[in-house]
Design an enzyme around this catalytic site. Sequence first.
Site, short mmCIF file in Angstrom:
data_model
loop_
_atom_site.label_atom_id
_atom_site.label_comp_id
_atom_site.label_asym_id
_atom_site.label_seq_id
_atom_site.Cartn_x
_atom_site.Cartn_y
_atom_site.Cartn_z
N LYS A 60 17.11 56.48 -9.17
CA LYS A 60 18.08 57.57 -8.96
C LYS A 60 17.36 58.85 -8.58
O LYS A 60 17.76 59.58 -7.68
CB LYS A 60 18.79 57.89 -10.29
CG LYS A 60 19.94 57.06 -10.65
CD LYS A 60 20.60 57.73 -11.87
CE LYS A 60 21.68 56.89 -12.45
NZ LYS A 60 22.38 57.58 -13.54
N ASP A 101 26.51 59.64 -14.01
CA ASP A 101 26.80 58.34 -14.57
C ASP A 101 27.33 57.49 -13.42
O ASP A 101 28.19 57.94 -12.66
CB ASP A 101 27.81 58.42 -15.72
CG ASP A 101 27.76 57.13 -16.53
OD1 ASP A 101 26.68 56.82 -17.05
OD2 ASP A 101 28.77 56.41 -16.59
N HIS A 130 27.21 55.63 -3.00
CA HIS A 130 28.06 56.41 -3.90
C HIS A 130 27.33 57.67 -4.37
O HIS A 130 27.87 58.75 -4.39
CB HIS A 130 28.43 55.52 -5.09
CG HIS A 130 27.24 54.85 -5.74
ND1 HIS A 130 26.30 54.17 -5.03
CD2 HIS A 130 26.82 54.79 -7.05
CE1 HIS A 130 25.36 53.70 -5.85
NE2 HIS A 130 25.66 54.07 -7.08
#
Length: 220
Positions: A39, A92, A196
């Site tokens: 990430k 998240d 996303h």
Amino acid sequence: MLRGVAEDRSYGERLEYSDNRSGSRIAMRFVLVTTNKGKASEFSEIFREYGFNFRIEPMATPEIQEDDLREIARYSVLYAYKILREPVLVEDAGLFIKALNGFPGPYSSYVYKTIGVDGILKLMEGVVRRGARFESALAFYSPLTELKIFTGAVEGRISEEPRGRGGFGFDPIFIPDGSVKTFAEMSLEEKNRFSHRARAARKFAEWFKTLKTLPPIYQD
Ligand code: ITT
């Protein structure tokens, strides 16, 4: 050209930037809280485009049991802010598989660590309709701006077998719509064109850059 500072204490990366027009350093900065190096790299690539001044803090935050990723991110960002006392950003994310009624969704992290990619493929054995979606909820908090949430999603499908060595988590089994490759077969830049996370990150970035016209939220 406007540049910024990306300072990554834990992963050994430090980038210096300055504002060439005035020669001064940019005072606006934030902390990206994540324990996930994959990430961190994806966010860094996007925030670099914007010249943001940020550092990465690999602090674990509690993940409450909730169906809504936004609620989990909201709780995490406030938890992180209480400890760090700096403008803070957390994410998240989760994989929602239609044939499994949205599983693993908010439990993606736990499911990845327990049954993993192979476990998901087992659950999908014989399933023809393999539609799935990745979702990301980003939460930012600073006393000046208060709480802000940004979301991003990408539709796709679960592959029949794992493919590719890049990325992390469920990347080897997720094929986004508009591609024949799994996320794990893509470069970081390519994944950022679909993901996303990139969609949510760009929404955050477009909003955050407008703050430069407001009083600085953090001074060096
Ligand atoms: P932090 O909470 O510390 O940021 P984490 O890995 O626990 O790291 P999440 O709770 O958001 O982060 O994790 C959701 C899990 O979903 C993650 O561990 C992966 O297994 C999976 N996941 C999320 N985004 C993904 C992506 O872009 N590619 C592959 N798997 C992803």
